[in-house]
Design an enzyme around this catalytic site. Sequence first.
Site, PDB file in Angstrom:
ATOM      1  N   ARG A 119       0.827  -1.227   0.000  1.00 39.22           N
ATOM      2  CA  ARG A 119       0.000   0.000   0.000  1.00 39.22           C
ATOM      3  C   ARG A 119       0.855   1.267   0.000  1.00 39.22           C
ATOM      4  NH1 ARG A 119      -2.858  -3.018   3.931  1.00 39.22           N
ATOM      5  NH2 ARG A 119      -4.514  -4.211   2.937  1.00 39.22           N
TER       6      ARG A 119
ATOM      7  N   LYS B 246       0.557  11.579 -11.236  1.00 39.61           N
ATOM      8  CA  LYS B 246      -0.310  10.666 -11.965  1.00 39.61           C
ATOM      9  C   LYS B 246       0.509   9.461 -12.402  1.00 39.61           C
ATOM     10  CE  LYS B 246      -3.786  13.556 -14.174  1.00 39.61           C
ATOM     11  NZ  LYS B 246      -4.381  13.805 -15.505  1.00 39.61           N
TER      12      LYS B 246
ATOM     13  N   GLU C 214       5.728  19.671 -25.220  1.00 39.58           N
ATOM     14  CA  GLU C 214       5.140  19.905 -23.894  1.00 39.58           C
ATOM     15  C   GLU C 214       5.726  21.179 -23.264  1.00 39.58           C
ATOM     16  OE1 GLU C 214       2.686  17.968 -22.791  1.00 39.58           O
ATOM     17  OE2 GLU C 214       2.989  15.952 -23.624  1.00 39.58           O
TER      18      GLU C 214
ATOM     19  N   LYS D  90       4.289  23.167 -14.195  1.00 43.31           N
ATOM     20  CA  LYS D  90       3.453  22.000 -13.900  1.00 43.31           C
ATOM     21  C   LYS D  90       3.185  21.916 -12.401  1.00 43.31           C
ATOM     22  CE  LYS D  90       2.121  17.372 -14.620  1.00 43.31           C
ATOM     23  NZ  LYS D  90       2.122  16.199 -15.461  1.00 43.31           N
TER      24      LYS D  90
ATOM     25  N   GLU E  24      -7.106  16.942 -10.091  1.00 45.36           N
ATOM     26  CA  GLU E  24      -7.721  17.260 -11.376  1.00 45.36           C
ATOM     27  C   GLU E  24      -9.227  17.435 -11.314  1.00 45.36           C
ATOM     28  OE1 GLU E  24      -6.666  14.717 -14.673  1.00 45.36           O
ATOM     29  OE2 GLU E  24      -6.886  16.425 -16.002  1.00 45.36           O
TER      30      GLU E  24
ATOM     31  N   ARG F  38      -6.339  21.941 -13.318  1.00 48.03           N
ATOM     32  CA  ARG F  38      -5.352  21.030 -13.877  1.00 48.03           C
ATOM     33  C   ARG F  38      -5.692  20.633 -15.312  1.00 48.03           C
ATOM     34  NH1 ARG F  38      -2.217  16.202 -10.593  1.00 48.03           N
ATOM     35  NH2 ARG F  38      -1.010  15.415 -12.355  1.00 48.03           N
TER      36      ARG F  38
ATOM     37  N   ASN G  33      -4.146  19.891 -20.409  1.00 46.99           N
ATOM     38  CA  ASN G  33      -4.573  19.114 -21.570  1.00 46.99           C
ATOM     39  C   ASN G  33      -4.570  19.924 -22.861  1.00 46.99           C
ATOM     40  OD1 ASN G  33      -4.953  16.664 -20.273  1.00 46.99           O
ATOM     41  ND2 ASN G  33      -6.989  17.262 -19.565  1.00 46.99           N
TER      42      ASN G  33
ATOM     43  N   HIS H 257      -4.123  18.244 -26.084  1.00 50.62           N
ATOM     44  CA  HIS H 257      -4.186  16.806 -25.829  1.00 50.62           C
ATOM     45  C   HIS H 257      -5.496  16.145 -26.264  1.00 50.62           C
ATOM     46  CE1 HIS H 257      -0.471  17.445 -23.710  1.00 50.62           C
ATOM     47  NE2 HIS H 257      -0.389  16.164 -23.388  1.00 50.62           N
TER      48      HIS H 257
ATOM     49  N   HIS I 160      -4.664  13.121 -28.337  1.00 52.84           N
ATOM     50  CA  HIS I 160      -5.012  11.748 -27.958  1.00 52.84           C
ATOM     51  C   HIS I 160      -5.830  11.059 -29.038  1.00 52.84           C
ATOM     52  CE1 HIS I 160      -4.419  12.525 -23.364  1.00 52.84           C
ATOM     53  NE2 HIS I 160      -3.308  12.127 -23.950  1.00 52.84           N
TER      54      HIS I 160
ATOM     55  N   HIS J 163       3.623  10.562 -28.792  1.00 51.30           N
ATOM     56  CA  HIS J 163       2.722  11.416 -28.022  1.00 51.30           C
ATOM     57  C   HIS J 163       2.973  12.919 -28.261  1.00 51.30           C
ATOM     58  CE1 HIS J 163       0.277  12.774 -24.631  1.00 51.30           C
ATOM     59  NE2 HIS J 163       1.313  13.469 -24.209  1.00 51.30           N
TER      60      HIS J 163
HETATM   61  N1  LIG Z   1       2.083  10.708 -15.598  1.00 47.65           N
HETATM   62  C1  LIG Z   1       1.874  11.776 -16.317  1.00 47.65           C
HETATM   63  O1  LIG Z   1       1.454  12.814 -15.804  1.00 47.65           O
HETATM   64  C2  LIG Z   1       2.184  11.736 -17.785  1.00 47.65           C
HETATM   65  C3  LIG Z   1       2.246  12.922 -18.520  1.00 47.65           C
HETATM   66  C4  LIG Z   1       2.589  12.841 -19.867  1.00 47.65           C
HETATM   67  C5  LIG Z   1       2.870  11.621 -20.441  1.00 47.65           C
HETATM   68  N2  LIG Z   1       2.789  10.481 -19.699  1.00 47.65           N
HETATM   69  C6  LIG Z   1       3.107   9.177 -20.263  1.00 47.65           C
HETATM   70  O2  LIG Z   1       4.488   9.155 -20.606  1.00 47.65           O
HETATM   71  C7  LIG Z   1       4.679   8.195 -21.640  1.00 47.65           C
HETATM   72  C8  LIG Z   1       5.571   8.779 -22.680  1.00 47.65           C
HETATM   73  O3  LIG Z   1       6.815   9.102 -22.096  1.00 47.65           O
HETATM   74  P1  LIG Z   1       8.119   9.197 -22.982  1.00 47.65           P
HETATM   75  O4  LIG Z   1       7.881  10.092 -24.115  1.00 47.65           O
HETATM   76  O5  LIG Z   1       9.232   9.474 -22.049  1.00 47.65           O
HETATM   77  O6  LIG Z   1       8.196   7.724 -23.588  1.00 47.65           O
HETATM   78  P2  LIG Z   1       9.146   6.468 -23.268  1.00 47.65           P
HETATM   79  O7  LIG Z   1       9.274   6.217 -21.832  1.00 47.65           O
HETATM   80  O8  LIG Z   1       8.609   5.365 -24.109  1.00 47.65           O
HETATM   81  O9  LIG Z   1      10.559   6.936 -23.837  1.00 47.65           O
HETATM   82  C9  LIG Z   1      10.695   7.190 -25.201  1.00 47.65           C
HETATM   83  C10 LIG Z   1      11.837   6.371 -25.804  1.00 47.65           C
HETATM   84  O10 LIG Z   1      13.075   6.994 -25.465  1.00 47.65           O
HETATM   85  C11 LIG Z   1      13.947   6.047 -24.849  1.00 47.65           C
HETATM   86  N3  LIG Z   1      14.758   6.818 -23.914  1.00 47.65           N
HETATM   87  C12 LIG Z   1      14.296   7.469 -22.800  1.00 47.65           C
HETATM   88  N4  LIG Z   1      15.280   8.158 -22.239  1.00 47.65           N
HETATM   89  C13 LIG Z   1      16.390   7.960 -22.998  1.00 47.65           C
HETATM   90  C14 LIG Z   1      17.729   8.423 -22.935  1.00 47.65           C
HETATM   91  N5  LIG Z   1      18.129   9.304 -21.982  1.00 47.65           N
HETATM   92  N6  LIG Z   1      18.613   7.975 -23.861  1.00 47.65           N
HETATM   93  C15 LIG Z   1      18.208   7.116 -24.835  1.00 47.65           C
HETATM   94  N7  LIG Z   1      16.945   6.682 -24.959  1.00 47.65           N
HETATM   95  C16 LIG Z   1      16.059   7.088 -24.053  1.00 47.65           C
HETATM   96  C17 LIG Z   1      13.050   5.012 -24.275  1.00 47.65           C
HETATM   97  O11 LIG Z   1      13.710   3.773 -24.109  1.00 47.65           O
HETATM   98  C18 LIG Z   1      11.923   4.945 -25.300  1.00 47.65           C
HETATM   99  O12 LIG Z   1      12.305   4.109 -26.350  1.00 47.65           O
HETATM  100  C19 LIG Z   1       3.301   7.841 -22.151  1.00 47.65           C
HETATM  101  O13 LIG Z   1       2.969   6.549 -21.681  1.00 47.65           O
HETATM  102  C20 LIG Z   1       2.394   8.882 -21.533  1.00 47.65           C
HETATM  103  O14 LIG Z   1       1.085   8.383 -21.289  1.00 47.65           O
HETATM  104  C21 LIG Z   1       2.461  10.535 -18.388  1.00 47.65           C
HETATM  105 ZN   LIG Z   2       1.377  15.155 -22.833  1.00 44.08          ZN
END
Ligand SMILES: NC(=O)c1ccc[n+]([C@@H]2O[C@H](COP(=O)([O-])OP(=O)(O)OC[C@H]3O[C@@H](n4cnc5c(N)ncnc54)[C@H](O)[C@@H]3O)[C@@H](O)[C@H]2O)c1
Ligand SMILES: [Zn+2]
Lengths: 375, 375
Positions: A128, A150, A192, A233, A243, A247, A251, A254, A258, A273
């Site tokens: 937990r 999140k 972003e 942020k 949210e 918040r 979006n 987005h 999305h 994304h």
């Molecule tokens: N929690 C939240 O508030 C929130 C907000 C926005 C997005 N997200 C989520 O985040 C995800 C997208 O994140 P992302 O764009 O980081 O994608 P990701 O984690 O898939 O990373 C993108 C790619 O870059 C590679 N990579 C990452 N760091 C690297 C580095 N330093 N050197 C070499 N390669 C590297 C990864 O292996 C991957 O192939 C989605 O699932 C989205 O839903 C969450």
């Molecule tokens: Zn985003």
Amino acid sequence: MSKIESEERLVHVPLGERAYDILIGPGLIGRAGGEISTRIKCRKAAIITDDNVGAIYLDPLMDSLQTDGIEAVSLSLPPGEKTKSFDYLTKVCDVLLEARIERNDAVIALGGGVIGDLTGFAAGIVRRGVRFVQIPTSLLSQVDSSVGGKTGINTRHGKNLVGVFNQPDLVLADTDVLNTLSEREFRAGYAEVVKYGLIDKPDFFAWLERNWRDVFAGGPARIEAIATSCQAKADVVVADERENGRRALLNLGHTFGHALEAATEYDSSRLVHGEGVSIGIALAHRFSNRLNLLGVEDVARVEAHLKAVGLPTSMDEIPGELPSTEFLMEAIGQDKKVKGGKLTFILTRGIGQSFVADDVPASEVFAFLEEMRGV
Amino acid sequence: MSKIESEERLVHVPLGERAYDILIGPGLIGRAGGEISTRIKCRKAAIITDDNVGAIYLDPLMDSLQTDGIEAVSLSLPPGEKTKSFDYLTKVCDVLLEARIERNDAVIALGGGVIGDLTGFAAGIVRRGVRFVQIPTSLLSQVDSSVGGKTGINTRHGKNLVGVFNQPDLVLADTDVLNTLSEREFRAGYAEVVKYGLIDKPDFFAWLERNWRDVFAGGPARIEAIATSCQAKADVVVADERENGRRALLNLGHTFGHALEAATEYDSSRLVHGEGVSIGIALAHRFSNRLNLLGVEDVARVEAHLKAVGLPTSMDEIPGELPSTEFLMEAIGQDKKVKGGKLTFILTRGIGQSFVADDVPASEVFAFLEEMRGV
Ligand SMILES: NC(=O)c1ccc[n+]([C@@H]2O[C@H](COP(=O)([O-])OP(=O)(O)OC[C@H]3O[C@@H](n4cnc5c(N)ncnc54)[C@H](O)[C@@H]3O)[C@@H](O)[C@H]2O)c1
Ligand SMILES: [Zn+2]
Ligand SMILES: NC(=O)c1ccc[n+]([C@@H]2O[C@H](COP(=O)([O-])OP(=O)(O)OC[C@H]3O[C@@H](n4cnc5c(N)ncnc54)[C@H](O)[C@@H]3O)[C@@H](O)[C@H]2O)c1
Ligand SMILES: [Zn+2]
């Protein structure tokens, strides 16, 4: 204090008993052991990473933890959105329990948003809730997903539909690691950054117009852009942690974004994304113009900046066929609840003057999308 | 007000923005639609139940919801502890998403602690939290598991190791439904009722000694015992929602009890939770006597009451072979963290005078267990 350390920035997220710090600067992975042990006082940690990131940064991180007396185990998962699943969640929980991670031990997410979202969820439910440290390695995760709490996974019904709010105990954004990130992923994350300017920081947007080349090149401008984004942020999250209102501004871009991700079946070879967000931002500005909220010069200015850095701004830049406008509308309806034919959208009255509109007629959106696709 | 309604009791759990009511009385399932719609104002609900309970109470509940304009779907799962798993958690989440349960819709747990724990967890993570109503149907779930917000599932590493804190929005404890519960399960739940007396309510324990036959028979004494138990649990939870201190008292009898559950591999044909707790309570009092904390008359009094209602008080009443004392010690160590050979135990200085001892030498526990087993 050495030059390197003086470049480091700290953003504090004042959420009462869930308050935490975000450190932003070069070389943080090499100092992670010290930062974690002085702030969290854990003796044990489990690192979750993906194969791309782990291959480069797992050893340095393990070394740093060991130097500061933190015993660590690690698990590396396949990179990519598909890893945010119930199957991998089960796997991560199993590894954390196998390693006997207790409430005061730390779970460390080393990777992009995928690893951060999955790991944060697991850390929130094992016993937990155990301690949770984010070491975001993509630009997107440094400026967005690692801040705000999140966490979650995807299901066949959609993205991020299962998860918890779980604020991290510490975020270490090492700006050096972005040097190994692909150009395309860096640009996607930059969408972003631009978003924060367009929500309510016109001066920051203007600063980005002037300084984006330095942000891409690395150095102080990059740190500045990331710190400003994290602060932006954090401000929104503090005002509305769960949210219910403000918040939603995060979006911006987005809702369309999305829908385009769904339309391309989350196939990252077609659209990642941040690219969807970039097109979504451009569309949100165009749509605001169509609704007579925004002048055409502002639309042009936003599009020009996105194009300058190499980001897409229109749907026809997406390779392959897009599904019907009905499909996009359906995806939009899933994303933001449809209330009697009215949709909630983030619209804008100018650069950095976004607002939440919860009475946008679905018919207007449909006509706009048809027009944008040249149907 | 009819006689039936005047028997109804209400326990309020004042947890700020997570405050909720527990209604205790006859016929509540038949009035569930009204109680839920006036308090939660949802239009949609999903009911999760098990096959035993669902066969008897699902239709009446669905009817009641429908009468009050709440559209409901349902899912019935196999009864038993094995249902508290990642597989069924995934299944429940899928069904909730398929039914398009949104943040303000309600998820209803209709069943014992197994269904309550699993469903509460799912309701806490689907869309990062939707409304949650407990309709506990076993005595154990009415007096214990439905109050306090602990939810979770089991893994191969142990019980309840993955979950969230998720307070319900409403608890409806229909005391009539206990008439279809097996004698054995009723007795097992009763061990938890006795526990509240022994923690810090000597008068309640004395009342139970005099009135237990009426509690078992049903009617006002049963409602009284359940309401007193809910109030006792609520008081502890309010003082310590996240179990950092005082809430540990609720573990009276559970350290030994959990070890015995592990020793019988959670095989309910040999031992159910409440029976383990009953033996655990007896052992905790004997052990306190051995440590010169408690007089032998009090040990005898506690054992006499447990025996009177038909509950077990010693390990040799468990059918089949028990594993070694080393195994039990290992299970105890997993349960409460071992700190340098010291264990945390709930001990007592008299009827209703329990306290948390965090410095019990493991060697004392070992010797005691060997003696109790007659080794
Ligand atoms: N929690 C939240 O508030 C929130 C907000 C926005 C997005 N997200 C989520 O985040 C995800 C997208 O994140 P992302 O764009 O980081 O994608 P990701 O984690 O898939 O990373 C993108 C790619 O870059 C590679 N990579 C990452 N760091 C690297 C580095 N330093 N050197 C070499 N390669 C590297 C990864 O292996 C991957 O192939 C989605 O699932 C989205 O839903 C969450
Ligand atoms: Zn985003
Ligand atoms: N969350 C908490 O704080 C907490 C506290 C204590 C126990 N628990 C958990 O609760 C679970 C045990 O709960 P339980 O004892 O209710 O077990 P249970 O849910 O397995 O129910 C016991 C049996 O009784 C049947 N049953 C339930 N109500 C009935 C009724 N009215 N009529 C006929 N049959 C009925 C069930 O189908 C089942 O076969 C364990 O998993 C335990 O870990 C949780
Ligand atoms: Zn119990």
